[in-house]
Scaffold this motif. Structure first.
Motif, PDB file in Angstrom:
ATOM      1  N   PHE A 210       0.167 -15.477  53.807  1.00 35.66           N
ATOM      2  CA  PHE A 210       0.770 -14.571  54.784  1.00 35.66           C
ATOM      3  C   PHE A 210       1.295 -13.218  54.160  1.00 35.66           C
ATOM      4  O   PHE A 210       1.498 -12.415  54.846  1.00 35.66           O
ATOM      5  N   ARG A 211       1.266 -12.924  52.980  1.00 39.78           N
ATOM      6  CA  ARG A 211       1.815 -11.723  52.312  1.00 39.78           C
ATOM      7  C   ARG A 211       0.974 -10.580  52.790  1.00 39.78           C
ATOM      8  O   ARG A 211       1.878  -9.804  53.349  1.00 39.78           O
ATOM      9  N   MET A 212      -0.002 -10.422  52.727  1.00 38.58           N
ATOM     10  CA  MET A 212      -0.738  -9.009  53.188  1.00 38.58           C
ATOM     11  C   MET A 212      -0.843  -9.126  54.688  1.00 38.58           C
ATOM     12  O   MET A 212      -0.518  -7.877  55.256  1.00 38.58           O
ATOM     13  N   GLU A 213      -0.841 -10.047  55.323  1.00 38.29           N
ATOM     14  CA  GLU A 213      -0.946 -10.093  56.757  1.00 38.29           C
ATOM     15  C   GLU A 213       0.766  -9.768  57.269  1.00 38.29           C
ATOM     16  O   GLU A 213       0.677  -8.819  58.157  1.00 38.29           O
TER      17      GLU A 213
ATOM     18  N   LYS B 212      14.280  -9.253  68.895  1.00 34.39           N
ATOM     19  CA  LYS B 212      14.905 -10.510  69.215  1.00 34.39           C
ATOM     20  C   LYS B 212      14.156 -11.881  68.866  1.00 34.39           C
ATOM     21  O   LYS B 212      14.849 -12.916  68.604  1.00 34.39           O
ATOM     22  N   ALA B 213      12.714 -11.862  68.512  1.00 30.02           N
ATOM     23  CA  ALA B 213      12.423 -12.922  67.998  1.00 30.02           C
ATOM     24  C   ALA B 213      12.325 -13.246  66.511  1.00 30.02           C
ATOM     25  O   ALA B 213      12.077 -14.412  66.039  1.00 30.02           O
ATOM     26  N   LEU B 214      12.888 -12.316  65.842  1.00 32.95           N
ATOM     27  CA  LEU B 214      13.384 -12.233  64.525  1.00 32.95           C
ATOM     28  C   LEU B 214      14.510 -13.148  64.144  1.00 32.95           C
ATOM     29  O   LEU B 214      15.370 -12.448  63.713  1.00 32.95           O
ATOM     30  N   ASN B 215      14.530 -14.542  64.096  1.00 33.36           N
ATOM     31  CA  ASN B 215      15.727 -15.007  64.094  1.00 33.36           C
ATOM     32  C   ASN B 215      15.286 -16.451  63.397  1.00 33.36           C
ATOM     33  O   ASN B 215      13.953 -16.851  63.225  1.00 33.36           O
ATOM     34  N   TYR B 216      16.227 -17.322  63.061  1.00 30.35           N
ATOM     35  CA  TYR B 216      16.270 -18.587  62.249  1.00 30.35           C
ATOM     36  C   TYR B 216      15.530 -19.622  63.121  1.00 30.35           C
ATOM     37  O   TYR B 216      14.821 -20.462  62.726  1.00 30.35           O
ATOM     38  N   LYS B 217      15.542 -19.334  64.483  1.00 25.43           N
ATOM     39  CA  LYS B 217      15.217 -20.446  65.358  1.00 25.43           C
ATOM     40  C   LYS B 217      13.568 -20.268  65.387  1.00 25.43           C
ATOM     41  O   LYS B 217      12.703 -21.160  65.560  1.00 25.43           O
ATOM     42  N   THR B 218      13.081 -18.921  65.284  1.00 25.69           N
ATOM     43  CA  THR B 218      11.845 -18.789  65.214  1.00 25.69           C
ATOM     44  C   THR B 218      11.078 -19.367  63.957  1.00 25.69           C
ATOM     45  O   THR B 218       9.955 -19.892  63.823  1.00 25.69           O
ATOM     46  N   VAL B 219      11.664 -19.193  62.808  1.00 27.88           N
ATOM     47  CA  VAL B 219      11.355 -19.784  61.334  1.00 27.88           C
ATOM     48  C   VAL B 219      11.291 -21.127  61.734  1.00 27.88           C
ATOM     49  O   VAL B 219      10.141 -21.875  61.249  1.00 27.88           O
ATOM     50  N   ILE B 220      12.207 -21.903  62.190  1.00 26.27           N
ATOM     51  CA  ILE B 220      12.203 -23.470  62.422  1.00 26.27           C
ATOM     52  C   ILE B 220      10.850 -23.986  63.230  1.00 26.27           C
ATOM     53  O   ILE B 220      10.189 -24.780  62.909  1.00 26.27           O
ATOM     54  N   LEU B 221      10.777 -23.071  64.455  1.00 30.51           N
ATOM     55  CA  LEU B 221       9.789 -23.346  65.128  1.00 30.51           C
ATOM     56  C   LEU B 221       8.188 -23.083  64.570  1.00 30.51           C
ATOM     57  O   LEU B 221       7.392 -24.091  64.838  1.00 30.51           O
ATOM     58  N   CYS B 222       8.128 -22.183  64.147  1.00 33.20           N
ATOM     59  CA  CYS B 222       6.970 -21.753  63.252  1.00 33.20           C
ATOM     60  C   CYS B 222       6.493 -22.806  62.255  1.00 33.20           C
ATOM     61  O   CYS B 222       5.413 -23.297  61.913  1.00 33.20           O
ATOM     62  N   THR B 223       7.680 -23.447  61.636  1.00 38.92           N
ATOM     63  CA  THR B 223       7.532 -24.149  60.589  1.00 38.92           C
ATOM     64  C   THR B 223       6.926 -25.661  61.036  1.00 38.92           C
ATOM     65  O   THR B 223       6.332 -26.257  60.373  1.00 38.92           O
ATOM     66  N   LEU B 224       7.662 -26.072  62.083  1.00 38.67           N
ATOM     67  CA  LEU B 224       7.164 -27.343  62.797  1.00 38.67           C
ATOM     68  C   LEU B 224       5.952 -27.257  63.469  1.00 38.67           C
ATOM     69  O   LEU B 224       5.100 -28.246  63.248  1.00 38.67           O
TER      70      LEU B 224
ATOM     71  N   SER C  16       7.167 -16.227  60.554  1.00 37.66           N
ATOM     72  CA  SER C  16       8.190 -16.825  60.143  1.00 37.66           C
ATOM     73  C   SER C  16       9.010 -16.042  59.055  1.00 37.66           C
ATOM     74  O   SER C  16      10.057 -15.824  58.805  1.00 37.66           O
ATOM     75  N   ALA C  17       8.042 -15.580  58.041  1.00 33.89           N
ATOM     76  CA  ALA C  17       8.294 -14.854  56.784  1.00 33.89           C
ATOM     77  C   ALA C  17       9.320 -13.635  57.376  1.00 33.89           C
ATOM     78  O   ALA C  17      10.056 -13.075  56.563  1.00 33.89           O
ATOM     79  N   ILE C  18       8.664 -12.647  58.231  1.00 35.13           N
ATOM     80  CA  ILE C  18       9.141 -11.524  58.486  1.00 35.13           C
ATOM     81  C   ILE C  18      10.674 -11.984  59.377  1.00 35.13           C
ATOM     82  O   ILE C  18      11.544 -11.172  58.887  1.00 35.13           O
ATOM     83  N   ALA C  19      10.513 -12.915  60.224  1.00 39.95           N
ATOM     84  CA  ALA C  19      11.761 -13.390  60.653  1.00 39.95           C
ATOM     85  C   ALA C  19      12.894 -13.911  59.581  1.00 39.95           C
ATOM     86  O   ALA C  19      14.013 -13.236  59.813  1.00 39.95           O
ATOM     87  N   PHE C  20      12.366 -14.486  58.690  1.00 41.41           N
ATOM     88  CA  PHE C  20      13.213 -14.856  57.655  1.00 41.41           C
ATOM     89  C   PHE C  20      13.859 -13.910  56.975  1.00 41.41           C
ATOM     90  O   PHE C  20      15.005 -13.683  56.421  1.00 41.41           O
ATOM     91  N   PHE C  21      13.021 -13.033  56.230  1.00 38.84           N
ATOM     92  CA  PHE C  21      13.330 -11.724  55.386  1.00 38.84           C
ATOM     93  C   PHE C  21      14.107 -10.881  56.205  1.00 38.84           C
ATOM     94  O   PHE C  21      15.063  -9.999  55.770  1.00 38.84           O
ATOM     95  N   TYR C  22      13.734 -10.600  57.419  1.00 37.00           N
ATOM     96  CA  TYR C  22      14.504  -9.736  58.127  1.00 37.00           C
ATOM     97  C   TYR C  22      16.061  -9.995  58.325  1.00 37.00           C
ATOM     98  O   TYR C  22      16.969  -9.333  58.496  1.00 37.00           O
ATOM     99  N   ARG C  23      16.376 -11.269  58.514  1.00 34.95           N
ATOM    100  CA  ARG C  23      17.752 -11.706  58.788  1.00 34.95           C
ATOM    101  C   ARG C  23      18.582 -11.655  57.303  1.00 34.95           C
ATOM    102  O   ARG C  23      19.434 -11.269  57.520  1.00 34.95           O
ATOM    103  N   ILE C  24      17.685 -11.730  56.347  1.00 33.56           N
ATOM    104  CA  ILE C  24      18.454 -11.763  54.764  1.00 33.56           C
ATOM    105  C   ILE C  24      18.683 -10.125  54.694  1.00 33.56           C
ATOM    106  O   ILE C  24      19.772  -9.872  54.152  1.00 33.56           O
ATOM    107  N   GLY C  25      17.895  -9.346  55.002  1.00 32.85           N
ATOM    108  CA  GLY C  25      17.927  -7.941  54.731  1.00 32.85           C
ATOM    109  C   GLY C  25      18.473  -6.896  55.903  1.00 32.85           C
ATOM    110  O   GLY C  25      18.335  -5.790  55.614  1.00 32.85           O
ATOM    111  N   SER C  26      19.064  -7.310  56.622  1.00 33.41           N
ATOM    112  CA  SER C  26      19.328  -6.866  58.067  1.00 33.41           C
ATOM    113  C   SER C  26      20.746  -5.723  57.786  1.00 33.41           C
ATOM    114  O   SER C  26      20.808  -4.930  58.519  1.00 33.41           O
TER     115      SER C  26
END
Length: 351
Positions: free
Chosen positions: A59-62, A216-228, A262-272
């Protein structure tokens, strides 16, 4: 959510710098991987480091290209004079300087590299190394600028639907088509990567045109749904498809896209939140990416190829000895000396 041209997207800045800095963890991991033939290789290997490295590769380069597309359209909307020329300078000057004057050091100490004649070395991109992403970006900039009016019309679209349905299929098609065009590098373009990653860059362009739904999509809910979803796809892939089958490859690309979002959503929340330290790290990340791989090769060739330490210990040391010296170099020299900033960041003065 109201947005304007003065909005500073700290979370996305943090994402961009994070994905660049993860290049250190990825490339150092290749030294200790059990299933790679990289520039330098250690006899000390680690299956856990291999898994982490393979995970980052998914996922890193994508994610980086998606964020790049977003910021490209953001900068375009400011309608600055000489916009395209400015963007191209930011990528081509560091590409040529580092590729032609720094990468030869890396190539010299690489185990599996031998210098050919100058014509082949330049024409077939043997000097590129990890800088292929800049060559691709330069062409993405040109194409996106030429079709900017079409991209601006891409509004009222569902970012997640496009990303999760269209992008994996188009990216696979790009890899397939590249086999019939040219295999390998040409000048500073990597043809297969050029076609594969363009849909992620374009998705980032579309994300900016639909910025409210994107943020709006960059949230932890998106991370969880993507992980599942990833867990489900992994089970389907391993149960129904052979390793080399088309189905396996397509599902893997779906997993890459899910991980990207999910990576973008996760790091976005951390560094917002705005932070002085995060700002410094973000500004240094470009220099870090440009210089990290040559330094990794030199460190291993001169020091760690002769040490008997366990893989994890050496891995941690190389990551540390790569990141902090380059970060210091950026703060101390790149940001203070205009000529150095021009060569490594493509501009001089303040931006």
């Amino acid at each position: 959510m109201k947005t304007n041209l003065q909005t500073r997207y700290h979370g996305l800045d943090f994402c961009r710098s994070t994905f660049m800095i993860l290049g250190i963890f990825y490339h150092v991991g290749l030294i200790y991987s059990t299933d790679n033939d990289w520039r330098v290789l250690s006899t000390e290997t680690s299956s856990l480091i291999t898994k982490i490295t393979n995970y980052l590769h998914l996922f890193r380069m994508e994610a980086f290209y998606l964020i790049s597309g977003f910021f490209f359209i953001l900068a375009l909307t400011k309608n600055k004079n000489n916009f395209l020329a400015d963007r191209l300078k930011r990528v081509l000057i560091p590409l040529l300087f580092c590729g032609l004057f720094i990468n030869p050091i890396m190539n010299f100490f690489s185990y599996n590299f031998s210098f050919s004649n100058n014509f082949k070395y330049i024409l077939y991109g043997e000097w590129l190394g990890h800088l292929w992403f800049l060559g691709n970006l330069s062409l993405y900039f040109i194409i996106s600028y030429l079709f900017r009016n079409t991209i601006k019309k891409a509004k009222n679209l569902n970012f997640l639907m496009i990303g999760l349905i269209a992008v994996p299929i188009i990216s696979c098609a790009g890899l397939f088509i590249s086999k019939f065009i040219y295999k390998g590098n040409f000048l500073f373009f990597s043809i297969d990567k050029l076609l594969y990653f363009f849909c992620y860059f374009l998705l980032g362009c579309i994300a900016y045109q639909n910025i409210n739904s994107f943020i709006k999509a960059l949230n932890y809910k998106t991370v969880i749904l993507c992980t599942l979803s990833i867990l489900i796809l992994l089970n389907l892939r391993d149960y129904y498809f052979h390793l080399d089958s088309i189905g396996n490859k397509v599902i893997t690309k779906y997993i890459s896209t899910l991980l990207t979002i999910s990576a973008i959503a996760f790091f976005y929340r951390i560094g917002s939140r705005e932070s002085l330290l995060m700002g410094k790290i973000s500004r240094a990340s470009y220099t870090i990416y440009l210089l990290h791989q040559p330094l990794i090769i030199v460190l291993y060739a001169f020091i760690f190829s002769k040490t008997p330490y366990p893989a994890w210990f050496e891995y941690s040391l190389i990551v540390t000895l790569t990141y902090f010296p380059i970060y210091y170099f950026h703060i101390r020299f790149v940001e203070r000396i205009d000529k150095v900033k021009f060569l490594l960041n493509g501009f001089s003065g303040k931006k």
